[in-house]
Design a protein around this motif. Sequence first.
Motif, short mmCIF file in Angstrom:
data_model
loop_
_atom_site.label_atom_id
_atom_site.label_comp_id
_atom_site.label_asym_id
_atom_site.label_seq_id
_atom_site.Cartn_x
_atom_site.Cartn_y
_atom_site.Cartn_z
N LEU A 30 0.83 -1.21 0.00
CA LEU A 30 0.00 0.00 0.00
C LEU A 30 0.86 1.26 0.00
CD1 LEU A 30 -2.72 -0.86 2.67
CD2 LEU A 30 -2.54 -1.60 0.31
N ILE A 33 2.60 4.91 -4.69
CA ILE A 33 1.74 6.06 -4.94
C ILE A 33 1.06 5.98 -6.30
CG2 ILE A 33 3.03 7.58 -3.37
CD1 ILE A 33 4.44 8.77 -5.77
N ARG A 35 -1.53 4.02 -9.18
CA ARG A 35 -2.83 3.37 -9.19
C ARG A 35 -2.76 2.00 -9.88
NH1 ARG A 35 -8.56 5.27 -9.03
NH2 ARG A 35 -8.20 7.36 -8.29
N SER A 82 -10.58 -0.16 4.05
CA SER A 82 -11.18 0.54 2.90
C SER A 82 -10.27 0.58 1.69
CB SER A 82 -11.51 1.98 3.31
OG SER A 82 -10.31 2.68 3.63
N GLU A 84 -8.61 0.88 -1.51
CA GLU A 84 -9.06 0.67 -2.89
C GLU A 84 -8.04 -0.16 -3.67
OE1 GLU A 84 -11.16 4.05 -4.31
OE2 GLU A 84 -10.73 3.63 -6.41
N HIS A 85 -6.83 -0.23 -3.10
CA HIS A 85 -5.78 -1.06 -3.68
C HIS A 85 -6.28 -2.49 -3.91
CE1 HIS A 85 -4.24 2.18 -1.22
NE2 HIS A 85 -3.08 2.15 -1.84
N ILE A 106 -17.75 -0.95 1.63
CA ILE A 106 -16.76 -0.04 1.04
C ILE A 106 -16.15 -0.68 -0.20
CG2 ILE A 106 -14.66 1.32 1.44
CD1 ILE A 106 -15.33 1.40 4.40
N ASN A 110 -16.08 0.64 -4.06
CA ASN A 110 -14.82 0.85 -4.75
C ASN A 110 -14.78 0.15 -6.10
OD1 ASN A 110 -13.78 2.44 -2.71
ND2 ASN A 110 -12.66 0.79 -1.72
N LYS A 113 -15.89 2.24 -9.07
CA LYS A 113 -15.00 3.36 -9.45
C LYS A 113 -13.89 2.89 -10.36
CE LYS A 113 -17.20 5.54 -6.16
NZ LYS A 113 -18.33 6.41 -6.49
N ILE A 176 -16.61 12.38 -11.05
CA ILE A 176 -16.38 13.78 -10.68
C ILE A 176 -16.95 14.73 -11.73
CG2 ILE A 176 -14.61 15.52 -10.19
CD1 ILE A 176 -12.89 13.27 -9.03
N VAL B 35 -1.55 7.17 3.01
CA VAL B 35 -1.66 5.91 2.28
C VAL B 35 -2.76 5.91 1.22
CG1 VAL B 35 -2.06 3.42 2.51
CG2 VAL B 35 -0.66 4.60 4.18
N THR B 36 -3.89 6.50 1.52
CA THR B 36 -5.02 6.40 0.59
C THR B 36 -5.25 7.67 -0.22
OG1 THR B 36 -6.53 7.00 2.37
CG2 THR B 36 -6.25 4.65 1.93
N PRO B 38 -2.44 9.54 -2.25
CA PRO B 38 -1.58 9.98 -3.35
C PRO B 38 -2.24 9.84 -4.72
CG PRO B 38 -0.60 8.07 -2.22
CD PRO B 38 -1.75 8.54 -1.41
N GLN B 39 -2.94 8.74 -4.95
CA GLN B 39 -3.58 8.52 -6.25
C GLN B 39 -4.72 9.51 -6.47
OE1 GLN B 39 -3.01 6.15 -3.94
NE2 GLN B 39 -1.64 4.64 -4.87
N ALA B 40 -5.33 9.97 -5.39
CA ALA B 40 -6.43 10.94 -5.51
C ALA B 40 -5.89 12.30 -5.91
CB ALA B 40 -7.17 11.05 -4.17
N GLY B 126 -10.28 8.40 3.92
CA GLY B 126 -9.94 7.17 3.22
C GLY B 126 -9.42 6.14 4.18
N ASP B 127 -10.28 5.72 5.08
CA ASP B 127 -9.89 4.79 6.12
C ASP B 127 -11.14 4.23 6.77
OD1 ASP B 127 -7.15 4.37 8.00
OD2 ASP B 127 -9.05 3.98 8.99
N GLY B 142 -15.86 5.64 6.31
CA GLY B 142 -14.67 5.43 5.50
C GLY B 142 -15.01 5.36 4.02
N ILE B 143 -14.08 5.81 3.20
CA ILE B 143 -14.28 5.81 1.75
C ILE B 143 -13.02 5.31 1.05
CG2 ILE B 143 -16.00 7.66 1.74
CD1 ILE B 143 -13.83 9.66 1.09
N GLY B 144 -13.16 4.95 -0.21
CA GLY B 144 -12.02 4.53 -1.01
C GLY B 144 -11.32 5.73 -1.64
N THR B 145 -10.21 5.45 -2.32
CA THR B 145 -9.40 6.54 -2.86
C THR B 145 -10.11 7.33 -3.96
OG1 THR B 145 -7.37 5.45 -2.23
CG2 THR B 145 -7.20 7.06 -3.99
N SER B 146 -10.91 6.65 -4.79
CA SER B 146 -11.66 7.37 -5.83
C SER B 146 -12.63 8.36 -5.19
CB SER B 146 -12.44 6.40 -6.71
OG SER B 146 -11.55 5.61 -7.45
N GLU B 147 -13.22 7.94 -4.06
CA GLU B 147 -14.13 8.84 -3.36
C GLU B 147 -13.36 9.97 -2.68
OE1 GLU B 147 -18.02 6.20 -2.24
OE2 GLU B 147 -16.19 5.67 -1.17
N GLU B 149 -10.78 11.37 -3.93
CA GLU B 149 -10.58 12.33 -5.03
C GLU B 149 -11.87 13.11 -5.29
OE1 GLU B 149 -8.97 10.51 -8.57
OE2 GLU B 149 -9.48 12.24 -9.80
N HIS B 150 -12.99 12.42 -5.25
CA HIS B 150 -14.28 13.05 -5.50
C HIS B 150 -14.58 14.12 -4.46
CE1 HIS B 150 -18.66 13.39 -5.97
NE2 HIS B 150 -18.49 12.90 -7.18
#
Lengths: 202, 480
Positions: A30, A33, A35, A82, A84-85, A106, A110, A113, A176, B35-36, B38-40, B126-127, B142-147, B149-150
């Motif tokens: 994890l 950085i 995706r 949670s 997304e990885h 969650i 994910n 997305k 978005i 952790v959750t 950087p991609q966002a 994101g946790d 908690g939410i995922g990384t796409s969320e 970003e959203h």
Amino acid sequence: MEPLVRHKGKVACLNRVNVDTDQVIPKQFLKRIERSGYGPFLFYDWRYLENGEVNSEFELNQPEVQGASILLAGDNFGCGSSREHAVWALRDYGFRVIIAPSFADIFYNNCFKNGVLPVTLKGDSWSRLEPYFKGNERWMTVDLERQEVEICDGMVLSFEIDPHRKQMLIEGLDDIGLTLRYQRFIEEYEQEQRAPYQKVYG
Amino acid sequence: MAKTLFEKIWDQHEVTRSDDGQSLLYIDLHLVHEVTSPQAFEGLRLAGRSVRRPDQTFATMDHNIPTDNPFVVSDSIAKRQIDALAENCRDFGVPLADRSSAQQGIVHVIGPELGLTLPGKTIVCGDSHTATHGAVGALAFGIGTSEVEHVLATQCLWQSKPRTMQVELNGRLAPGVAAKDVILALIAEYGIRFGTGYAIEYTGSLLPNLSMAERMTICNMSIEAGARAGLMAPDEVTIGYLKGRPYAPKGEDWEQCVASWRELTTDVDAVYDETVVLNVSSLSPQVTWGTNPGMGGGVDGVVPHPEDFADEMQRRAVEQALQYMGLTPGTRLTDIPVQHVFIGSCTNARIEDLRLAAAVVKNRKVASGVRAMVVPGSKGVKRQAELEGLDEVFREAGFEWREPGCSMCLGMNPDLVPAGERCASTSNRNFEGRQGRGARTHLLSPAMAAAAAVAGHFVDVRQWDLEQTGGVADGTVGSA
């Protein structure tokens, strides 16, 4: 995002309940950085032995399921963290569809997305999948438009899915961009609706 | 129409609703960690987007920060991630409590501690342990990384409304029994997915007697029951806790907020979709024996036999768990030795938790062969503990006294448990490999973990203290 409308693929089975996202992608992966590029680490602790060799007993390491793009999993798939990885790893490995009797919330979110379709099949429908778990059948087609899974012998199992998410997946839409069309509403909300505790202090 | 606490907050934050029933929910506070995210941030950059409300966003570093010396990150991939957060916060104008900040800590500890977390707010991160913030009466999940970003881009999220569940906790805790035991017992009783698809509201006669730290421990683990959110209505304890915190409202604003918070309760006639009840008065301290948080029971019990479980999938899961954990059915939990003790995490690393643990280890020594560490939840917790001399108590007993971070809860930093060894852990997950490949995690309360460190095996902290000092058992500890 790559749209998903109708998908025919090879099926792999993971007959375990409560598979948590720590198993799907262990924490040491994890830290990246990016995706992409998580596929090699999918189910890492199950897939590889401690010495780094391939664990020949693990379900996904069986020769006949190589190239699978549909995963049949147990109850409460994707519970826990949670991260997304977990979905990125499944997608990068090649899975587009995951079918289970139930998913953790969650993880389920994910999936959408990232162009992965989670299909919930319970009860009778679920038990129709037995030939796959027995290894007698390997292929199926998932039709998101019609909300149907076409299995062996031409049998069709229908599934439920939230219409909004279905559309996003079919069109491969960026969430978005869609929301920004509502910008006026968001601005209005910020100006008018806020309770005292919604203000920013500091 | 009569509404539940959850429905009140939900309705207050609905910006609009789509034709197919999804709500666009406004987010008051977005917490971010390394952790959750950087991609966002990268997604924003690629699309040329900015952070809509940096003033409602707050970042910290917690997951992979080394806790011996936070400034020396020998893992180059972890360092890249830490550096990325600093750069992203700088580029996008997001406030950051970094390693040198006096406010740094585990994201779910610092939110309430700094007064960022307030009743009635919608809070995301994101946790999955974001439910912690529900303890003050916020809707936090908690939410995922796409969320992530959203939310960064729009300050909103599309959500379908979860169903509501009341978890009624009645009775009083016996001396030596903690909030951690309540949530572990609840999950052992009802399973690890009874909350899936629900927002939980905790109610019942237990609640008014719980400190904010205890409430946070319970809400924190809502996700271990499958629920993304767990809430408790704010009361005088909540208001007293928040008053004067750095980001809490002040003066007239404070009075206005307090007045509106007093309305944040479930109406008498409101109906929940589901209710479950737990009587806590007869609970024993809990210890998990398996590989999910529901696989546990009272410390006075034994490791179960797979045959005790009716369902075949369950039996198989228990068999696999016992094999992984290296346990034999019928073994008394108090006969299981431990080699590691971890007191920390967003579940149990607040000052109240450390006080409870310190009271148990005071004038005692960690058993030989046991490596024990305390990782405070935040710089604030660490400062307070040192003011009270708790660091000395732990050090004298043989504990390592560390810098704040997530640490051994998930072992993303160098704090790991070696394969085949056991850890008594105050954290929230005992999944396979969670604390290191092959590591065997047992979840329990801070007092129970401290006692296990001293004894070298699990002990019933109730008896132990009655016999030796009466510290925890007479109920005087931890109320300070």
